[in-house]
Motif scaffolding. Structure first.
Motif, PDB file in Angstrom:
ATOM      1  N   ALA A 116      -9.186  -1.822  -9.327  1.00 17.23           N
ATOM      2  CA  ALA A 116      -9.337  -3.184  -8.811  1.00 17.23           C
ATOM      3  C   ALA A 116      -8.172  -3.553  -7.894  1.00 17.23           C
ATOM      4  N   VAL A 117      -6.954  -3.248  -8.313  1.00 20.79           N
ATOM      5  CA  VAL A 117      -5.775  -3.599  -7.520  1.00 20.79           C
ATOM      6  C   VAL A 117      -5.796  -2.875  -6.176  1.00 20.79           C
ATOM      7  N   SER A 118      -6.111  -1.608  -6.169  1.00 14.40           N
ATOM      8  CA  SER A 118      -6.187  -0.860  -4.907  1.00 14.40           C
ATOM      9  C   SER A 118      -7.152  -1.530  -3.942  1.00 14.40           C
ATOM     10  N   THR A 119      -8.281  -1.945  -4.463  1.00 14.45           N
ATOM     11  CA  THR A 119      -9.322  -2.567  -3.637  1.00 14.45           C
ATOM     12  C   THR A 119      -8.877  -3.907  -3.081  1.00 14.45           C
ATOM     13  N   ILE A 120      -8.249  -4.736  -3.902  1.00 13.08           N
ATOM     14  CA  ILE A 120      -7.858  -6.046  -3.384  1.00 13.08           C
ATOM     15  C   ILE A 120      -6.639  -5.950  -2.469  1.00 13.08           C
ATOM     16  N   LEU A 121      -5.789  -4.954  -2.674  1.00 11.16           N
ATOM     17  CA  LEU A 121      -4.686  -4.761  -1.724  1.00 11.16           C
ATOM     18  C   LEU A 121      -5.255  -4.488  -0.333  1.00 11.16           C
ATOM     19  N   ASN A 122      -6.226  -3.595  -0.283  1.00 13.73           N
ATOM     20  CA  ASN A 122      -6.865  -3.298   0.992  1.00 13.73           C
ATOM     21  C   ASN A 122      -7.492  -4.565   1.583  1.00 13.73           C
ATOM     22  N   TYR A 123      -8.177  -5.345   0.752  1.00  8.54           N
ATOM     23  CA  TYR A 123      -8.800  -6.584   1.206  1.00  8.54           C
ATOM     24  C   TYR A 123      -7.736  -7.548   1.744  1.00  8.54           C
ATOM     25  N   GLY A 124      -6.636  -7.665   1.038  1.00  7.55           N
ATOM     26  CA  GLY A 124      -5.576  -8.578   1.458  1.00  7.55           C
ATOM     27  C   GLY A 124      -4.987  -8.222   2.809  1.00  7.55           C
ATOM     28  N   LEU A 130      -2.692 -10.281   5.503  1.00  8.81           N
ATOM     29  CA  LEU A 130      -1.383 -10.362   4.872  1.00  8.81           C
ATOM     30  C   LEU A 130      -0.483  -9.254   5.423  1.00  8.81           C
ATOM     31  N   ASN A 131       0.788  -9.535   5.481  1.00  9.91           N
ATOM     32  CA  ASN A 131       1.771  -8.526   5.846  1.00  9.91           C
ATOM     33  C   ASN A 131       2.614  -8.121   4.641  1.00  9.91           C
ATOM     34  N   ARG A 132       2.733  -9.039   3.681  1.00 12.29           N
ATOM     35  CA  ARG A 132       3.570  -8.807   2.493  1.00 12.29           C
ATOM     36  C   ARG A 132       2.822  -9.313   1.268  1.00 12.29           C
ATOM     37  N   ILE A 133       2.758  -8.464   0.253  1.00 21.25           N
ATOM     38  CA  ILE A 133       2.175  -8.852  -1.026  1.00 21.25           C
ATOM     39  C   ILE A 133       3.255  -8.658  -2.086  1.00 21.25           C
ATOM     40  N   PHE A 153       4.454  -0.396  -4.253  1.00 21.51           N
ATOM     41  CA  PHE A 153       5.376  -1.526  -4.284  1.00 21.51           C
ATOM     42  C   PHE A 153       6.799  -1.029  -4.532  1.00 21.51           C
ATOM     43  N   LEU A 154       7.755  -1.723  -3.944  1.00 17.21           N
ATOM     44  CA  LEU A 154       9.170  -1.436  -4.155  1.00 17.21           C
ATOM     45  C   LEU A 154       9.809  -2.592  -4.907  1.00 17.21           C
ATOM     46  N   PHE A 173      11.093  -9.428 -12.279  1.00 13.77           N
ATOM     47  CA  PHE A 173      11.372  -8.504 -11.191  1.00 13.77           C
ATOM     48  C   PHE A 173      10.500  -8.884 -10.010  1.00 13.77           C
ATOM     49  N   MET A 174      11.077  -8.821  -8.811  1.00  8.82           N
ATOM     50  CA  MET A 174      10.322  -9.031  -7.579  1.00  8.82           C
ATOM     51  C   MET A 174      10.007  -7.656  -6.993  1.00  8.82           C
ATOM     52  N   TYR A 175       8.716  -7.387  -6.876  1.00  6.52           N
ATOM     53  CA  TYR A 175       8.230  -6.186  -6.199  1.00  6.52           C
ATOM     54  C   TYR A 175       7.507  -6.641  -4.933  1.00  6.52           C
ATOM     55  N   SER A 176       7.498  -5.786  -3.926  1.00  8.91           N
ATOM     56  CA  SER A 176       6.733  -6.128  -2.725  1.00  8.91           C
ATOM     57  C   SER A 176       6.130  -4.875  -2.121  1.00  8.91           C
ATOM     58  N   LEU A 177       5.036  -5.114  -1.397  1.00 15.48           N
ATOM     59  CA  LEU A 177       4.373  -4.068  -0.627  1.00 15.48           C
ATOM     60  C   LEU A 177       4.102  -4.648   0.751  1.00 15.48           C
ATOM     61  N   LEU A 178       4.534  -3.926   1.770  1.00 16.81           N
ATOM     62  CA  LEU A 178       4.292  -4.342   3.151  1.00 16.81           C
ATOM     63  C   LEU A 178       3.092  -3.588   3.705  1.00 16.81           C
ATOM     64  N   LYS A 179       2.392  -4.231   4.604  1.00 17.96           N
ATOM     65  CA  LYS A 179       1.192  -3.617   5.193  1.00 17.96           C
ATOM     66  C   LYS A 179       1.520  -2.255   5.791  1.00 17.96           C
ATOM     67  N   ARG A 180       2.652  -2.135   6.453  1.00 18.10           N
ATOM     68  CA  ARG A 180       2.997  -0.871   7.110  1.00 18.10           C
ATOM     69  C   ARG A 180       3.218   0.275   6.114  1.00 18.10           C
ATOM     70  N   ASP A 181       3.477  -0.084   4.848  1.00 25.45           N
ATOM     71  CA  ASP A 181       3.731   0.939   3.819  1.00 25.45           C
ATOM     72  C   ASP A 181       2.514   1.209   2.933  1.00 25.45           C
ATOM     73  N   PHE A 182       1.436   0.468   3.165  1.00 26.29           N
ATOM     74  CA  PHE A 182       0.271   0.564   2.285  1.00 26.29           C
ATOM     75  C   PHE A 182      -0.538   1.829   2.571  1.00 26.29           C
ATOM     76  N   ILE A 183      -0.801   2.557   1.512  1.00 22.91           N
ATOM     77  CA  ILE A 183      -1.638   3.754   1.580  1.00 22.91           C
ATOM     78  C   ILE A 183      -2.734   3.583   0.545  1.00 22.91           C
ATOM     79  N   ILE A 184      -3.995   3.673   0.977  1.00 28.18           N
ATOM     80  CA  ILE A 184      -5.110   3.576   0.040  1.00 28.18           C
ATOM     81  C   ILE A 184      -5.099   4.819  -0.834  1.00 28.18           C
ATOM     82  N   LEU A 185      -5.102   4.634  -2.146  1.00 27.65           N
ATOM     83  CA  LEU A 185      -5.100   5.773  -3.082  1.00 27.65           C
ATOM     84  C   LEU A 185      -6.505   6.343  -3.236  1.00 27.65           C
TER      85      LEU A 185
END
Length: 185
Positions: A116-124, A130-133, A153-154, A173-185
């Motif tokens: 589910a998370v992989s799918t909504i990250l792609n949707y976001g 979005l540029n940052r999640i 996420f880092l 903890f603050m984690y983030s994922l940027l669009k430029r770093d996103f890889i669909i698993l």
């Protein structure tokens, strides 16, 4: 951020992510009344159907106000909501949002949350532009930390006494994922 006016239904290999309605209140109450599910949710376990209905009202409100979107997680061929996932605290000016997710304990360890998370990250990134999640996670919540790390996420740092929930201040903890770093698993 352009949340579509019609609620998007998303299918994955095993799941259907759809709008949660008042008809789902019993299912929502079932998993959000579980102490283990609610341990890191920031709320006390739900006690009544009214608690579930208030949560569903919040999902509707963030969607109508375009500050978030929350999908119900269902298994294909079954219509029962077994959890939810989505975005909240969306800031369109900055193209960022927080992600949130939870799943009924019955379905833990089967890869449903990750799917589910992989799918909504792609949707976001693709549909909400979005540029940052961001993911804000309590230090003791190792399962959620492993999940977001798996998806790229880092960890950026510790937000000390960031929230007051259930009678205490919680570090997150603050984690983030940027669009430029996103890889669909």
């Amino acid at each position: 951020m352009n949340i579509t006016r019609e609620f998007p239904v998303i299918e994955t290999e095993r799941l259907v992510l759809r709008r949660i309605t008042e008809a789902d209140a019993g299912s929502v109450l079932s998993y959000l009344s579980d102490e283990d599910v609610m341990r890191y949710y920031g709320l006390s376990p739900f006690q009544t159907i009214d608690d579930a209905l208030a949560e569903i009202d919040w999902y509707d409100k963030i969607f109508s106000e375009e500050t978030g979107i929350r999908w119900g997680i269902t298994i294909k061929g079954q219509d029962e909501v077994i959890g939810s996932c989505g975005f909240h605290r969306m800031v369109s000016q900055h193209h960022r949002s927080e992600i949130g997710f939870e799943l009924s304990k019955t379905y833990w360890g089967q890869g449903f949350a990750s799917e589910a998370v992989s799918t909504i990250l792609n949707y976001g990134f693709e549909h909400l532009h979005l540029n940052r999640i961001e993911a804000l996670i309590e230090p003791a919540n190792l399962s959620s930390q492993k999940l977001v790390i798996k998806h790229g996420f880092l960890k950026e740092g510790l937000l000390r006494s960031y929230e007051y929930t259930r009678g205490k201040f919680d570090d997150l903890f603050m984690y983030s994922l940027l669009k430029r770093d996103f890889i669909i698993l």
